[in-house]
Structures are given as C-alpha cells and as structure tokens.
Design a protein around this motif. Structure first.
Motif, short mmCIF file in Angstrom:
data_model
loop_
_atom_site.label_atom_id
_atom_site.label_comp_id
_atom_site.label_asym_id
_atom_site.label_seq_id
_atom_site.Cartn_x
_atom_site.Cartn_y
_atom_site.Cartn_z
N THR A 274 2.85 8.42 -7.43
CA THR A 274 3.14 9.85 -7.51
C THR A 274 4.21 10.08 -8.57
O THR A 274 5.30 9.51 -8.48
N HIS A 275 3.86 10.89 -9.54
CA HIS A 275 4.86 11.23 -10.53
C HIS A 275 5.65 12.43 -10.04
O HIS A 275 5.08 13.51 -9.86
N VAL A 276 6.91 12.23 -9.75
CA VAL A 276 7.73 13.35 -9.29
C VAL A 276 8.33 14.03 -10.51
O VAL A 276 9.22 13.49 -11.16
N ALA A 277 7.80 15.21 -10.79
CA ALA A 277 8.22 15.91 -12.00
C ALA A 277 9.66 16.39 -11.91
O ALA A 277 10.42 16.31 -12.88
N GLU A 278 10.02 16.84 -10.71
CA GLU A 278 11.34 17.43 -10.53
C GLU A 278 12.41 16.34 -10.63
O GLU A 278 12.49 15.45 -9.80
N GLN A 279 13.21 16.37 -11.65
CA GLN A 279 14.27 15.37 -11.78
C GLN A 279 15.54 15.90 -11.14
O GLN A 279 16.08 16.92 -11.53
N GLN A 280 16.00 15.19 -10.14
CA GLN A 280 17.15 15.65 -9.38
C GLN A 280 18.39 14.92 -9.86
O GLN A 280 18.40 13.70 -9.96
N MET B 107 22.14 13.51 -9.19
CA MET B 107 22.82 12.97 -8.00
C MET B 107 23.68 14.07 -7.40
O MET B 107 24.49 14.69 -8.10
N PRO B 108 23.49 14.36 -6.12
CA PRO B 108 24.26 15.45 -5.49
C PRO B 108 25.77 15.21 -5.59
O PRO B 108 26.23 14.07 -5.48
N ARG C 262 1.42 3.87 -3.15
CA ARG C 262 1.10 5.31 -3.06
C ARG C 262 2.29 6.14 -3.52
O ARG C 262 2.13 7.16 -4.20
N LEU C 263 3.48 5.72 -3.14
CA LEU C 263 4.68 6.47 -3.56
C LEU C 263 4.91 6.33 -5.07
O LEU C 263 5.21 7.30 -5.76
N ARG C 264 4.75 5.10 -5.56
CA ARG C 264 5.02 4.87 -6.99
C ARG C 264 4.00 5.59 -7.86
O ARG C 264 4.31 6.02 -8.97
N GLU D 138 0.85 -1.21 0.00
CA GLU D 138 0.00 0.00 0.00
C GLU D 138 0.88 1.26 0.00
O GLU D 138 0.65 2.19 -0.77
N ILE D 139 1.86 1.26 0.88
CA ILE D 139 2.73 2.44 1.00
C ILE D 139 3.54 2.64 -0.28
O ILE D 139 3.57 3.73 -0.87
N LEU D 140 4.16 1.57 -0.73
CA LEU D 140 5.01 1.69 -1.94
C LEU D 140 4.17 2.07 -3.15
O LEU D 140 4.60 2.88 -3.98
#
Lengths: 477, 224, 267
Positions: free
Chosen positions: B14-20, B22-23, B10-12, B6-8
């Motif tokens: 979500t489309h995270v638009a902001e592509q980060q 690697m710091p 919900r996270l999956r 359920e948790i995973l």
C-alpha cells in the motif's frame, strides 16, 4: 463472535432493532447510560481549545503511526523479541485461536482467565477454547456478568450496559453458588471479587487485549480500573496478549496524549486507575510476573481498510466508545442489535472489513449522518464520511472498479438504482424539475395520505399550492 | 508464505500518499504545562487522588514509619507485606511493634501464592514518582518490590517523595529517559481499584486493593 | 474548528447583491420560508437573485450512496452562480452539502474542483449570514411567546453555525427560548434514513418531540425544513392519533418566524 446471520442482513438488523425499541426497560438502561457517559466526558473537556488541539495531536499520532505501519510492526517485533516476548501473526480469527491453543496445549493449560479484550470477542476466542476443552473465564466485572448470562457485550467499554442492577442481582442469585439475592452494588461487586480471585489464582494462562504497543521500547500498554487486567497479565505463568495490527505507535512519548484522550473520552476519567506497561516476562531475579509473554498480532480484514486512502482512517481508532455514547441510533437500539462484535458508529465502519460488506451493509445505512460521532472522536476519524463511502461501496456495480471491498455491490438493487437514476435525471435538468414540481404542486389534492414509512409516524407531506418559483414571479422587490 | 509475510506484504504494497511529519509532543506539553513548584504539584496530586478515594498523609523522613504504623494499627491490620531488601523496609522493621507483623516478600510467588491471596492484609511499596496532572503514582516494580505487592493485598500503602512529583506523564518519562530502557513492568496507579460496570454505580475494591493510602514524604521543613 | 476541518471563517461586509439557493424542500413544501428569506434580505437593502434553474443540492443521492447521481445534480447547480456574490442558503443541511461535499464530489476534475471550491467559499447559511454579515437588528413587535429552537445537525456540525440561530432569537425581546434536554441530539430525520429505518427514526423523533414539549414551548423554530417536517410531522401524527384538534407542536422556519416577529405579520 460473528453473530451476523447471513441470509437477509437488512431484515435481521431491523428485527433486532425493533426488539430493543419495543423493550422499554432496555431503552431506559441505554438512555441512562448514554446520558451518564456523555456528562462524564463533557466534564473532562471544559476547554474547547485544549480539546481540539489534543484531538489534532492524537489524530496526527495515529496517522503518523499508520503511515509507517509495516516498519513500526517490524520494529515492535524486534524489540519485543529482544525483551523476551514471543510475537505471533494471525491473518484471521481461526489462525489467532490456533496460535493460542498451541500455546495452551504446550503448557497443558486447563483454565484461561481473561482480561477485557474486544479482539478476543472478534475472533470468538471463548467458544473456540471451550470446544477444545479449555475454560475461558471473563474477569472484567461487566464481561463476567455477560458471560454468566450467556450473552455478548453490548458496549465495548461497558459490556453489561444493557442490564439493570436488579437483573444482575437475579443473575448472581441464580448462577453463583451460595449467593442470596441482593441489589446492593457494593455487595454484588464483592461477590464477583471473591469468585474471580480464585480464578486468577488457579488460571494457567492470562489473556488480555492491548491498548497501545510501543515500537521503540517493545512495550504493551493496558489501561483499566478494576485490576483484573493486571491480575491476568501478572498472576498466571503465561500471558497471551491479542490485538489488532493497527495499535502500534512509534515512540513512548506518543502514549501520553493518546492515554489522555482515551480515558477522558471513554469514561470521563482524567486517567484510569491502572496504566499497565509490560515490556517483558519475569526476569531471573524477579519473584513474580508471567514466565512467558506472547503477543498475537491480528489482521482479520484490517489490511483491506489499510489499502484504501479514505478507509485507512478507520484504523486510527483507539476504542474509546465515545462515538457510540453520542450516537442517537446506538442510544435507541443498543449494542446487540448491530449483530457484530463492535457496535455503534465505529462498528459500522470496521465490521465490513472483518465480515464482508455483503453481511454488514445495513449498518452503514444505520446512521442519520448527524455527525455526533465524528465530532467526539478523539482521533478525528471522519466516521460519517466513511459511512457514506461504505454506502457507495454497498451499492456499487459489482465487478467494476467502483467495487473495491469484499462484498461491495451487495446492496445494489435494480429498483433502487433505477429510482435514483430517474431522480438524478429530474433534478439535473431544470426543465424536467420545473415540470415535475409543477405537477406535484398543482396535483397536491391528490397527494397520497399513505406515504410509506414516512406516514407511519408522521402526517403526510403535501406540496404547497404555489412553489417558491411561482411566488417569486409575483414578488415585487 | 507465513502469515507474518502475508500481512507485512499487504501493508508494504500500500502506497500511503499522505506523508505525516513526526508529531510534536514536546511542543504540545510545553505549551500546555503550568510551571508549578513542588508545593503546587503536591497539592494538585493530592486533590486528584483524594477525588478517587485515596487516603493521604503528609510525613517526613523522620516520622513516616510511625505514621504508617499508627494508621495501620488504626485500621486493625495484622500484617504488612514489605520489600525484602529496601531502605524503607528496613527502616520500618527497625520500629516494629508487636501489634503488626511485617512480612518481607522474599520467595518467588509460586511458593506462597495462596498465602498472598488470602493471608496478607496490606503492603507497602515505594513510588518512583508521581504525575500531578492526573494524580497517578508511578511504580516500577523491582526484584525487591515485585509486581503483585501493589495488586493483591486489600490495602496498599505507598511512600512517595514529594520532590519526585512531575507535572504530567510526558514530563516524567522524558525527565527519567524511560524510552532508553523500560522495566519488565511499569505502572501508573490512581486510587484503589474500582468499577462502574453495574448500572454505572461506582464501587471501590473491584479486583485490586480496596484502599490506597499514600504517605507523601516532604523534605524536612517543607511539609505542605 | 468543526469536525470537517473548516476553520472559523471570516465574513465579508454587507454586499449589494446575493444569490438565493432556496433548496428543493422549500421550493415545493414551504415556499413561504423562501419568500420570507428574500424579504429579510431585501429589507437590509440587498438585491436577491434567484436563479430559476436551481433544483436541489444533490444531498439525498449523496447521503444515500449514489455519488454519480449526486454529482450530476450538483453539477447542474455549479454553473448557476456566476457573479462573485455570496450564496445564501436557508438550510444548514443543504448549505453544508455545498460547502463541505461539493469540493470532494469534483475532486477528480481540476476545473470543476476549482469551481466547487470557489462556490463553497461563498456559501452562507441564512442565520450566520444574518448575524455576521447583515448584523440583523430589528424590533420585536409580536406578542410574548415561548418557543424552542432546533438546530439541524448539519448546521451545527458541518457548518459550525449552531450559535447564530440562537443569537437571532435572542435579539427578539418578547420571545422566550426554552432549551430542551439533549438539545444537540439529532431529530432522527436523516433523509432517506427515515424511510429505510422508520422504527429507529420514529423513536428518535418521538423523544425529540417529547423533550421540546417538556419545555412548555408553543412551537418549534428551525432554520432547516427537513428537521421541521420531521418534528412537527411527528407531533401532528401523535395529535391525530390522540384526537387532539389543535397542533400541539407546530413548526416554523426561522426566516418566517423572524419576518413575522419584526414586520407585524404584514406581507
């Protein structure tokens, strides 16, 4: 502990705030503590360029981690499991408590010794365990003090910040057997040390929080000064760590910048006394350490914040408490007034996801939007922008696409939305504005001397006899 | 569906638009590191540790054990817990005096926990290295020098070789490739245990050691 | 860089024309501060244009959680500044609203967003404009005095211009500026916050008044009217309750103070 009373959240918050505002002693404690923590933090960041660069780096690490959160959680789980750590998932507080209870019952635990864990406060762990007949004993000195007093922490880093040493001296004299009243802080700490050493040795389970989880190595990082966290995670046969799903980073090398930001922002230390990195239970050739290590990963509303592009930044938080240490509102009312596990600015933006906006919306408004929190946040959470967003949500039209959170629209009233609608009409149309402001200035003699909340503590606002637009007509450049 | 799914999900979902990207951790530390030699690193470590009530002695390979015993006897200690089979433990045992009992950590803790908590004055462990920037000692407890040695006794002696002092934490973990395999427990220790939980008043000796004594062992002739 | 991600801006050379966005508080409650702003700019040879259709930046609705109402008011301002001249705002708070929030308010409409971005780029808080663009430099012809400066939180943290008000006062020879304790802390106004949580707001304002009075300052100067109305209004209420006839902590807008000090008080 969910201490929010669900009937009139606004009145409740105001009443709790007023109680502290009227308590000169508590006001002094908070002010002194805030000054102390602000000064300590400032001394750690003499170089603005370094501070801003490190904040940017810390923020980018947290944003990167969140952007890859589901993958990192799976990687973390796989590596922890390979290391011998048992990973559990909980959607809410009751699920998390049930998991811990099941472990406790399996090992016939009677006593749990606790290291500092705000997540355990969030899920009401102590009360739950006590109801199940298992002692849950706090071992962080501050947490031990508030537990002894039957209270909740008033600050996420300094739990007993609302108490004076005299109050603690009296508390120890009253509650700890064989102790006579002393205000000597070293003596008081030695009393706590003596009591708690026995507790560490006798406990069946140690419970802790987590500061950072490293996916690539399957490592749990805990920072602390007292050594109680190491005791809890090393002495009992079973260690249970509980934390929010957001605390994961991908690489071990992501820890040093965050560690530096955390300890410097929180308590103004270059580093804490202990950085404790746990990657597994006791191995067959080892002579100490827990035989079982468990990790409980808690959602409890965090996925709601995650789903929103703007609110996701809430999960960047590394729980340093700098936002509350610099908040003019927190400095006046302290942590208990908020009525939530997490007080201060971060509490106001995280609690709605845990408890619903319908009971927590007063907190979104409990800020002057001065921006001190956003300025000091080591991972650059735009706290004030999120507060404004939550205000929008609280007053959104329910059942429309404006309302996206649990409890959205709960603060919307017909009176307020009508007033703001009219305000908007007047100020959007310069003709109407000119007319309204003309009447105000010409009718200034009729300005009420009682202007509600404003004149309770200030003299009335009286419009000038001539508006700037009138003065400009006469002005010859 | 399990809580995990359920948790995973919900996270999956979500489309995270902001592509980060690697710091760039190496870039940051590369730009902010001071290129110091071992003497400078030692001095910085020493200053940081002394600022948090740590006692420091400069020693050599030849004299460290006698310095340790002298300091321990000076403090009126009766016993020191040592690792079971370590070169430095053996070296210390070789110059044992009657005034001080050396207790090797030989048995699993379960059999002698009460004694450790109540009947051992001090312990000695070897540091794997140190971090000059923050004054942190790096300890990787081992089967012969287990975790509780650096935690339970009231006085903790640490033997540190000066040439293992790194500039910062990042330098230490990369130089030693920590990410390729972590021990069950790795520690950074900076000073004796402490708390400021009572009215912001700093008090040492909270739950862990009340005193931390560091013997910085210098290669011969390079004593700082 | 400030917390809103604005990088240190580059400033233009002194223009021949500027717009004045005077704010609704100044228009209605302290118009002299607006007029003094005009005089300060005109003395430098700059023509000041005051579009009379201007009302309010929209911040009250924006920070109260009414974005549609804020957007509607902001939209009415968006079309008033047609020429590419700088827009000078004698308030860090209203300036901050236009500079940092307008682009977000219109993020969903490409055309309006472009307009908002272009306007945001041209918004200058008065003190930063006087220091960085005008190079304000005038003889102080007032009596020696001791004052305190309060910089609004939005000027400080949103606009990142906390140093310019101080620099202007520093340039006045006979003005001694005393620094109050916790100078960076909010005065407790916060717009509708003061009305929603009057007890908390009063506690913060009371502390601010006390810290300023403790310096021995005879008045408080600020480049933001909202803070001034709060701080001096709180002090005046305390005077009223204690029967003090003379205002113990009068407030004055930076523009009026600068004009008075450098023009001998002549109109």
């Amino acid at each position: 502990m969910n201490k929010v009373v669900h009937l009139h959240p606004m009145d409740d918050f105001k009443a709790r705030s007023k109680a502290v505002l009227d308590n000169a002693g508590q006001r002094k404690n908070f002010r002194g503590a805030m000054d102390f923590l602000q000064t300590k933090r400032r001394a750690q960041f003499p170089d603005q360029e370094e501070l801003q660069g490190l904040r940017e780096l810390g923020s980018s690490i947290r944003r990167y981690s969140l952007a890859h959160l589901p993958r990192l959680l799976e990687q973390l789980e796989a590596n922890l499991t390979a290391n011998g750590v048992q990973v559990h998932w909980a959607q809410n507080g009751p699920e998390a408590n049930a998991i811990a209870l099941k472990i406790a019952q399996r090992v016939h635990a009677k006593r749990i010794i606790k290291g500092k864990s705000m997540v355990s406060e969030e899920v009401g762990f102590n009360h739950f365990m006590e109801a199940a007949g298992i002692e849950a004993f706090e071992s962080d000195m501050g947490e031990y003090i508030v537990q002894l007093a039957g209270e909740a922490p008033s600050h996420i880093i300094m739990p007993a910040i609302h108490k004076t040493k005299q109050e603690i001296a009296q508390l120890f004299a009253d509650e700890v057997p064989g102790v006579t009243y002393t205000e000597d802080v070293d003596a008081l700490i030695q009393i706590g040390r003596r009591v708690l050493r026995r507790k560490f040795a006798e406990a069946d389970i140690g419970l802790s929080g987590v500061n950072f989880m490293v996916a690539e190595t399957g490592t749990l990082c805990l920072v602390e000064n007292e050594g109680n966290g190491r005791m809890c995670t090393t002495v009992p046969k079973v260690h249970i760590a509980i934390t929010g799903i957001e605390k994961v980073v991908e690489k071990l090398e992501h820890v040093p910048p965050l560690l530096s930001l955390l300890s410097r922002s929180a308590t103004g230390q270059a580093v804490t006394t202990y950085v404790n990195m746990i990657s597994g239970p006791r191995q067959p050739d080892e002579k100490d350490g827990p035989q079982e290590v468990h990790l409980i990963l808690l959602d409890n509303g965090r996925t709601q914040a995650y789903a929103d592009d703007e609110l996701r930044a809430t999960l960047q938080c590394i729980r340093c408490g700098a936002c509350m240490n610099h908040c003019p509102v927190y400095a006046r009312i302290g942590g208990h007034a908020y009525g939530t596990t997490y007080p201060g600015p971060i509490g106001s933006i995280i609690s709605p996801h845990m408890l619903g906006l319908d009971t927590t919306y007063p907190l979104a408004f409990a800020s002057t939007l001065c921006g001190a929190c956003s300025e000091v946040c080591p991972v650059k959470i735009p706290i004030t922008d999120i507060l404004v967003r939550l205000r929008n949500e609280a007053q959104a039209r329910p059942e429309t696409e404006e309302a996206t959170l649990r409890g959205s629209g709960a603060a919307r009233t017909l009176v307020a939305s009508t007033v703001w609608g009219m305000w908007s009409q007047v100020y959007s149309k310069s003709g109407l504005y000119k007319l309204a402001s003309w009447f105000m200035s010409r009718g200034r003699a009729l300005s009420p001397s009682e202007q509600g909340a404003w004149t309770r503590s200030r003299t009335p606002l009286v419009p000038a006899p001539k508006r700037l637009r009138d003065l400009m007509k006469d002005h010859k450049s | 569906m399990s809580a995990r799914e359920e948790i995973l999900n919900r996270l999956r979902n979500t489309h995270v638009a902001e592509q980060q990207a690697m710091p760039d951790i190496a870039g940051w530390f590369g730009a902010h590191r001071r290129s110091e030699d071992v003497v400078q690193r030692t001095a910085r470590l020493r200053a940081a540790l002394e600022a948090v009530h740590t006692e420091i002695h400069d020693v050599t390979h030849d004299n460290w054990s006698s310095v340790l015993l002298q300091v321990a006897i000076g403090k009126g200690l009766r016993h020191i817990l040592i690792g079971a089979t370590t070169p430095h433990g053996e070296q210390l045992q070789a110059c044992q005096t009657k005034a001080l009992q050396l207790i090797p950590y030989e048995q699993p803790i379960d059999t002698w926990q009460d004694l450790l908590f109540d009947g051992v004055d001090a312990s000695l462990t070897l540091a794997r290295g140190a971090v000059a920037e923050t004054g942190s000692l790096i300890l990787w407890p081992t089967p012969s020098e287990p975790r509780l040695m650096s935690l339970v006794p009231s006085i903790h002696f640490v033997l540190l070789d000066a040439d293992t002092i790194h500039e910062d934490f990042y330098a230490a973990m990369t130089a030693e490739s920590w990410s390729e395999g972590m021990p069950t427990n790795a520690l950074l220790i900076c000073g004796p245990s402490k708390t400021a939980d009572i009215q912001q008043t700093l008090a040492y000796g909270a739950h862990g050691p009340k005193e931390l004594v560091v013997l910085i062992r210098h290669a011969d002739g390079r004593q700082a | 860089m400030n917390p809103y991600g604005l990088t240190d801006r580059s400033y233009p050379s002194k223009p021949t024309d500027v717009y004045l966005f005077a704010t609704c508080l100044i228009d209605q409650f302290t118009p002299q501060a607006g007029l003094d702003t005009v005089k300060l700019l005109e003395r430098e040879g700059i023509r000041v244009h005051y579009p009379v259709q201007q009302t309010c930046c929209g911040q009250p609705a924006h920070s109260s959680g009414y974005p549609d109402e804020a957007r509607s008011v902001a939209l009415a301002q968006l079309n008033l500044f047609i020429e590419p001249w700088p827009v000078v705002v004698p308030s860090g708070s209203c300036g901050g609203m236009m500079r940092t929030h307008y682009p977000h308010l219109f993020a969903d409409d490409p055309e309006l967003h472009a307009k908002a971005m272009a306007l945001a780029e041209r918004i200058y808080e008065l003190s930063e404009f006087l220091v960085h663009v005008v190079n304000f430099n005038h003889e102080d012809i007032g009596e020696a005095c001791t004052i305190a400066l309060h910089t609004s939180c939005h000027a400080r943290r949103q606009m990142g211009v906390h140093e310019t008000s101080a620099a202007l006062l520093d340039s006045l020879d006979k003005v001694q500026v005393k620094e109050q304790a916790r100078i960076e802390e909010c005065c407790g106004f916060g717009g509708t916050f003061a009305l929603l949580y009057p007890d908390i707001s009063e506690a913060i304002a009371t502390d601010k008044v006390a810290s300023i009075k403790n310096t021995g300052a005879s008045c408080v100067v600020s480049a933001d009217c909202g803070c001034l109305l709060n701080i001096s209004g709180r002090a005046a209420k305390q005077d009223e309750l204690s029967g003090c006839k003379q205002p113990s902590l009068p407030g004055e807008h930076l523009a009026s103070f600068l004009w008075r000090r450098t023009n001998g008080g002549a109109a």
